[in-house]
Enzyme design. Sequence first.
Site, mmCIF file in Angstrom:
data_model
loop_
_atom_site.group_PDB
_atom_site.id
_atom_site.type_symbol
_atom_site.label_atom_id
_atom_site.label_comp_id
_atom_site.label_asym_id
_atom_site.label_seq_id
_atom_site.Cartn_x
_atom_site.Cartn_y
_atom_site.Cartn_z
ATOM 1 N N SER A 128 73.381 46.962 38.768
ATOM 2 C CA SER A 128 74.543 47.109 37.878
ATOM 3 C C SER A 128 75.765 47.635 38.629
ATOM 4 C CB SER A 128 74.223 48.093 36.762
ATOM 5 O OG SER A 128 73.243 47.573 35.905
ATOM 6 N N GLU A 164 72.496 44.298 21.831
ATOM 7 C CA GLU A 164 73.294 43.102 21.563
ATOM 8 C C GLU A 164 72.796 41.925 22.421
ATOM 9 O OE1 GLU A 164 74.711 46.207 22.129
ATOM 10 O OE2 GLU A 164 74.864 46.478 19.970
ATOM 11 N N SER A 202 68.793 55.033 39.120
ATOM 12 C CA SER A 202 67.968 56.222 38.992
ATOM 13 C C SER A 202 67.214 56.434 40.297
ATOM 14 C CB SER A 202 67.031 56.129 37.796
ATOM 15 O OG SER A 202 66.215 55.007 37.906
ATOM 16 N N GLU A 225 60.775 44.120 34.776
ATOM 17 C CA GLU A 225 61.219 45.311 34.051
ATOM 18 C C GLU A 225 60.875 45.207 32.571
ATOM 19 O OE1 GLU A 225 65.466 45.885 33.852
ATOM 20 O OE2 GLU A 225 65.248 48.048 33.580
ATOM 21 N N GLN A 274 67.059 50.759 42.541
ATOM 22 C CA GLN A 274 67.579 49.426 42.198
ATOM 23 C C GLN A 274 69.107 49.432 42.214
ATOM 24 O OE1 GLN A 274 66.383 48.180 38.297
ATOM 25 N NE2 GLN A 274 68.049 46.712 38.166
#
Lengths: 397, 397, 367, 367
Positions: free
Chosen positions: B119, B367, B151, B234, B116
Site C-alpha cells: 500500500s 466497499e 506492520s 491473505e 509487506q
Amino acid sequence: MTGTEEMIKDLTRRVEKLLAEYDPARTDRLEFLRARFDAGLAWVHFPEGLGGLGLPRELQAHVDRLLAKAGAPDNDPRRNGIGLGMAAPTILAYGTEEQKKRFLRPLWTGEEIWCQLFSEPGAGSDLAALATRAEWDGEYWVVNGQKVWTSGAHKAHWGILVARTDPEAPKHRGMTYFLCDMRDPGVEVRPLRQITGEAEFNEVFLTDVRIPDEHRLGERGQGWQVATATLMNERVAIGGGDIPREGGMIGVVADTWRRRPELRRPDLHARLMRLWVEAEVARLTGKRLRQKLAAGQPGPEGSASKLTFARLSQQLSGLEIELLGEEGLRYGDWTMKRPDIVVFTGKDAGYRYLRAKGNSIEGGTSEILRNIVAERVLGLPPEPRVDKNVPWKDLPR
Amino acid sequence: MTGTEEMIKDLTRRVEKLLAEYDPARTDRLEFLRARFDAGLAWVHFPEGLGGLGLPRELQAHVDRLLAKAGAPDNDPRRNGIGLGMAAPTILAYGTEEQKKRFLRPLWTGEEIWCQLFSEPGAGSDLAALATRAEWDGEYWVVNGQKVWTSGAHKAHWGILVARTDPEAPKHRGMTYFLCDMRDPGVEVRPLRQITGEAEFNEVFLTDVRIPDEHRLGERGQGWQVATATLMNERVAIGGGDIPREGGMIGVVADTWRRRPELRRPDLHARLMRLWVEAEVARLTGKRLRQKLAAGQPGPEGSASKLTFARLSQQLSGLEIELLGEEGLRYGDWTMKRPDIVVFTGKDAGYRYLRAKGNSIEGGTSEILRNIVAERVLGLPPEPRVDKNVPWKDLPR
Amino acid sequence: MSEDLNLLYTDVEESVRDSVRSLLAKRCAPEKVVALYDGGDAGQRELWQALAGELGLAALLVPEEHGGAGASAREASVVLEELGRFVAPVPFLTSAVVATTALVEAGAGNLLGPLAAGEQTAALAVPLTTSPDGPIPAVTADGGALQGTATSVAGALEADVLLVPVRTEGGLQLHRVPAEAARITPLTSLDMTRQIADVDVTGAPADAVAEGEAAERAVRAALETGAALMASEQLGVAQWCLDTTVAYLKVRRQFGRIVGGFQALKHRLADLYVMVESARAAARYAAAALAADDPDRPVAASLAQAYCADAAVLAAEECIQLHGGIGMTWEHPAHLYLKRAKADQLAFGTPGAHHARLADLVDLPAA
Amino acid sequence: MSEDLNLLYTDVEESVRDSVRSLLAKRCAPEKVVALYDGGDAGQRELWQALAGELGLAALLVPEEHGGAGASAREASVVLEELGRFVAPVPFLTSAVVATTALVEAGAGNLLGPLAAGEQTAALAVPLTTSPDGPIPAVTADGGALQGTATSVAGALEADVLLVPVRTEGGLQLHRVPAEAARITPLTSLDMTRQIADVDVTGAPADAVAEGEAAERAVRAALETGAALMASEQLGVAQWCLDTTVAYLKVRRQFGRIVGGFQALKHRLADLYVMVESARAAARYAAAALAADDPDRPVAASLAQAYCADAAVLAAEECIQLHGGIGMTWEHPAHLYLKRAKADQLAFGTPGAHHARLADLVDLPAA
C-alpha cells in the site's frame, strides 16, 4: 398601511363583490366557479384574465378563507391534482395565448380533468429514454406508444404528454410536449392493478392518436425542458404542508400502542420510541424547510424530506403489523377497485404496509433522490453517462 | 488401510524419528526448528527439500499435535504472520529454485521476519495505482517511494515489495515484485500511530534502495499477478478457524451483561439479542463455509464473512460502551506503543471500539468487498473503468 | 451446540429438491397462484395431491412403521425451501410438518397412515402466530362437548382432520376433530397463499389423542418444529427475491446503462447476498439440530426463526424496491413473496418473541 | 408543542457564529488539540480566556442584572455548534451552560458575576452521564462536613468552583465548594478534549446555595439544559464530519476516478446529509423551546439528545470509514471527532435513556 394590507383589503372587496353578484346559495356551482375565475380569484398569483390578479401566491389563502366562510363551493382540488399542480403552471409558462385561454378556465373549475402521460415501461427513472413516437403526417401529429402510471386517466379529458419527435437526436433533445385529448379513439386506458389489490393507476395505449399542432406545448424538440418544469412543480407539491405532532403513520401506530396495552412488548417499544423520535424530527425538519422557503431561502432539500418520509412510513407500517400480531395476518379487501383518492394512512394495517412500498418509488425513487442530493446539494460528481450525445435510435434498449 | 491412514502413520514415524534425533528437552530451539524443517515436517504440503513432503495440507495438524505433546518448541507463527501466510506461498509459486532455497527455511524458523510493502498513500483500495519506482541502473534496481500500513516493518529482515518498473505501460502491467532487504540503508521505518494511540503499522520511506536482480520475484511487469496471488493468500488467512459460540466480540459483551445486572436496560437488551443472533448466525455461516471448503466446494464467500465480521465487531463494541455508561467514558492508555500482537477483543472497551473501526478498512475495505461480491458472486457489471488501457504516467492523480 | 452437524446439502437432499422443484416449475406458476387473491382456484388441491401422492412428501416425516418415509427434518427443510421459492399454496408445513409432528410426539402414530398416504390432511388448530414457548391457546370442554373457536388457523381450509388443544380441569388435552364437524370461516388474509380461518369447534365430536404433559409436549414440539423449519421456507422466499432481482437488474437499462451496474445497487445486492447466505446457515443448522435431536434444538429453532423471518421480509422489500414501478404491480409476482414473507414473520412467534425465548435459553436476561 | 418557534438562524446568531468560528479557526487547530491525548498543553486555558473574555461567551446565559449578556439558549446553541465543529477543549458547556443554569435556577444569580466576567469557571459535580430524569448522584454530609466523591465529572479540571449536590437528612442541597479544597483526580478519558475527573470533596468547606426542592429543580434544569444544548455540539461534530468527508472524496482518486463519484458512496453521503439536516432541526427546536421556556421543553430536550447523539456518532464513524486508512491515523483529526461523539453519546443520558424519558412524557409506556 403596508402593501400587503392594501392588497388584502382589495381582495376582500373583490370577494364581497363576487358574493354579491353571485350568491352562492342561489347560484349554480359551475356558474359560481366560472365567475370566480373571471374575477381573478381562482389563483391570485396567475395573471389577470387567466383566473388571477398577478398577486403574491400567499394571498390565495385569504380569498379561500373568505369564500369558505360564505359557504361558496370550491373547485374540489383533489379531483384534479395533476391538472392544478402540474398542467396549469406548465401551460402558463409555455403555452400560447390561445392555449392559456382555452385550457386554464375549465381546468381550474374542474370541468376538464387532466392526467399525465410521461412514464413508460422502459422509461421510469430515466424519463428521457421514452419511446412513444409522434410523427407529423402533414396535418396531425400521429402518436403511437404506451404510457404507464397514469392516475386518473379513465376520468381525464386531457393528458400532458411527452413523445419522441426526432429519434435521430440525442435522447434529451428529440422530445416534444403535447396536450392530448383523452377522448381520441386511439387512446385506450386499462387499469393497472397494484400490490394492494387496487388500481390507482392506469396503462394508456396510444394507437394512431391524432394531435393537432395547436396542441403542441412549447417548441418541437423542447419536450425535455417543458417536462422538467412540470416535474419541478410536482416536487413542490410533495413537500406538503404543516402537520401536527404524530400526524401521519406514527400517529396510527402510537394510537394503537396507547389503546391496546395487551400488544406491548419491550422489543417493540424500543423500535417504537426510535421511530417516534425519527418521525418527530422529520416533522420538524419539514417545518424548518418551510420556514426557509417562507424566508426566501429556497433549497433543494425537498428531496431529503421525501427520502425520510418514505423510509419512515415503510418502517412504521412494518412495525404496526408485528405489533398487531394475529390481527396482522388479515387484510381488508383484495377486490380490485379504482379509488378516487389515496390516503396512505387509511384503511387497514395490511394496506398501509403494502401501499407504503410505493412511497420510495413514485415521484422519484429513493435511489434517484439520493443521486440528486449527492450531486446538487453536496456537489459530488455525476454518474458516468454513456447516453448523452448518442442519437436516441442508436441507444441499446 | 486408506491412503490417509497410511500417510498419518508415516508422518507419525517421521515425527518419532525427529524427536529421537533431536530431543526437545536438550536441543537448542533453533537447531530443533531447522531439523524439523529439513525433515519435511514444517509445512507438510510444501515440496520435499523445502520444509515439506508434498502431502495434503490438513495433515499438518497431526504433526503439530504430536510435537506439541512431546514438548517441542514451535516457530511462534504469530511473530511472522506475513512471512508464513503471504510471502512463503508466493515465493513457492513464483520463486526461482535459488530463491526458495535461500528464503523459505529462515522464514519458517522465524530467523528472518517478513513484512509487506504494497500500500501507498495514493494507492489503497486501488493498489495498482502505486507510484514507488524501481529503475534498473545496470547493476541494481534502484527503488524510491513511500509505503504505508506496513506492520512489523521495524522488526522485519525482508519485505515483499511491489514497485513500478514501467510507467509507460498501463497501470496493471508496469509493476514488478521484489524481495527487499529491510536492512538496506535507504530503508527508513517510521511508526504510524493509529486512533487507538498505538502504532501497529509503519510508514516505510524508500530512498535509493538497491535491490539485486536475483531478488526480483517473477518476471519484470508481472508484479500485479504475483501481488494478487499474495493477496489471495491473505484473504484465506482472514477466513479464520472455527470459533465456539460467543467467541469474539459478542462474548465480551454477553459476559458483561451476565456479570453486571445493574447495567441492564430494555433498549440495550433488544439490541444485544439482535446482535447475539447475528453473531451466532455469522459463526454458523463461517462454519458452513469451512465445511464447503473441506468438501472441495471452494467459493468466493470469504468476502461475505469479512463484511459481516467487521459490521458486527463495530456494532457490538459500540453497544458495549453504551452499556458500560459512566465507565465507557474512560480509556485504558493513550501512550504511544508498538504492540507485537493485536487482539481485537483485548484491552478495554474504548480500545475495542476504536480498533474495530479498522476491521472494515484493513485487508480490503467493506466497499471493495461489496464490489467483489456483486461482481464475482452475483455477476453484476463491473465499475466503469477509465484507467485500464492508459499509460500509468498519463493517469490523473 | 453440536459442532459436528453438517450444514451442507447431501446428495439425497439435492435430489429431493430437484424433484420438488421440477414439479412446482410445471404446476405452480405465479400467474396461477395469484388467482387465490380473487377467490379463484389456483389448482392448489391438485398440486397438493401431486406433491403428497406422486412425490410422497406427506409421508416424509411419518415413521416407517406407520407407513411413512421416515425421513428427517433435513429433507423436509429442503422441500420447504422449494415451496417458499414458489410461494406454493399447499399444506405441507401445516399438515406434513406441524400436525404430523404433533401426532408423532403424542404417540398417536397409528393415526398417521391416511396422512402419509396423502388421503387426509390435518391441521393443528391454534393461531398461526403461536410461538413455541408461550401459552397454548385452547378451546374448552363443557362436560364432554367442546366449546370455543381457534382463531387464525393456517391449513384449516385444506384439512380433513383438526388437532384441537383443549383446556380441561385436568389439564391440556389434544383432541382430534373431523373438519366437517367444525364451522370453518375463511378470513381475508394478508397472505392468501396460506389463507387462515377461524375454526369454531363448539359441539363437535372429538376424541383425545393425548392428555396432560404428553399433550403439552406434543403441541410444543409441533410449534418448535414449525418455527425451525419455516426458516427454510423463508430462506426459499429470500433466495427467489435475490435471484429474481439480480436477473432483472442484469437486463434492465436506464440512463443507457445496465441498472445492475450502478454501484449503490450492487452494494445493496451484495448485502442481500450476504444475508441470504447467512439465513441459509441458520436454517440448515435448525434442520440439522432437529434431525439429530440435538440438545441445542431449541436455540437452533429460535435462532433460525429470529434471523430468517426478518431476512425474508427484507429480501422481499428490496425486491419490490429494486424492481421499481413494475414490482408494485399485481402482474409481477414479487407481491406474492412480500405477503408471504410478512405473514411468515408473524408465524410461530415474531423475531422479537424468539429473541425473548433465546434470552432465556442462553442466559441473557432482560433485567 | 409550539408551532411558532423559529427553527432558522437569526442574523444575531449568525454573527455570534462568525466571531466564534473565526477565533477558533485561528486558535484551535486539530494539530494543537491532539496534544491533550499525550498529556500535553493545547493552549486550552488561553483559548478559554479568549472565548470567555474577548467574546464574552461565559456571560451569554447570565442575566443582565448579574453582569451577563442575558442572551438565550439560541445563541448558546450556535456557540456549541462551533465548539463541536472544532472539538474545542473549553468548559463552555460545563461552566457557562450547565453550572450557570444551576446557579440561575437556584436563585443564586448573585454568585454569577465572576463567572460572567470569565474570572472563574464552575462545574456541576455529577457524573457526565447523569440524565435529567434519573436519580441525582450526590455526596453526603456527615454533621456539617461533606463526605464522598463525585465520579466522572466533566469540567472539574478547569473549574475554580464546584457545585456539589449533597444528600442530607433534610433532602437534597446544592453546595458551593472551592476547587482547591477538593481532591480532583484526572481520569484517562475516551475523549481527552473533555477530560473527566473524580472529585473527592470529603472534608471540604462548603456553603449551600439551594436546599430541598429548589436544589433538585436547579440540578435538573442544569442537566436538561445540558442535554438540550449538547445536541448543538453534536450537530457541529456531525457537520464537520460530513463536510470533511465530502471535501476529501471530491479530491481523492482511486481507479482513475474521483472517489466521491462512486455511487455507493454518494448515496451514503446523501443519507448522511439528510441525517445532519434532521439533527439541525432537532437541535434548533430544543434551543428554541428552551429560549422560549416553552412547555414542550422537556420533550424537545430529550428528542434532540436522542437523535443528535446517535447522529454525531454515525457521522464520525462514516467519516473514518470513507476516509479509508488515513482516517484511522493519529495524524488525521477524524479520531478527535469520533471520541467526542462517542463520549457525548453517553453524556446527560444515552439515547436509550432519553427514549425512556420521552415514553413517559408523550404517554407511550413500555408496558
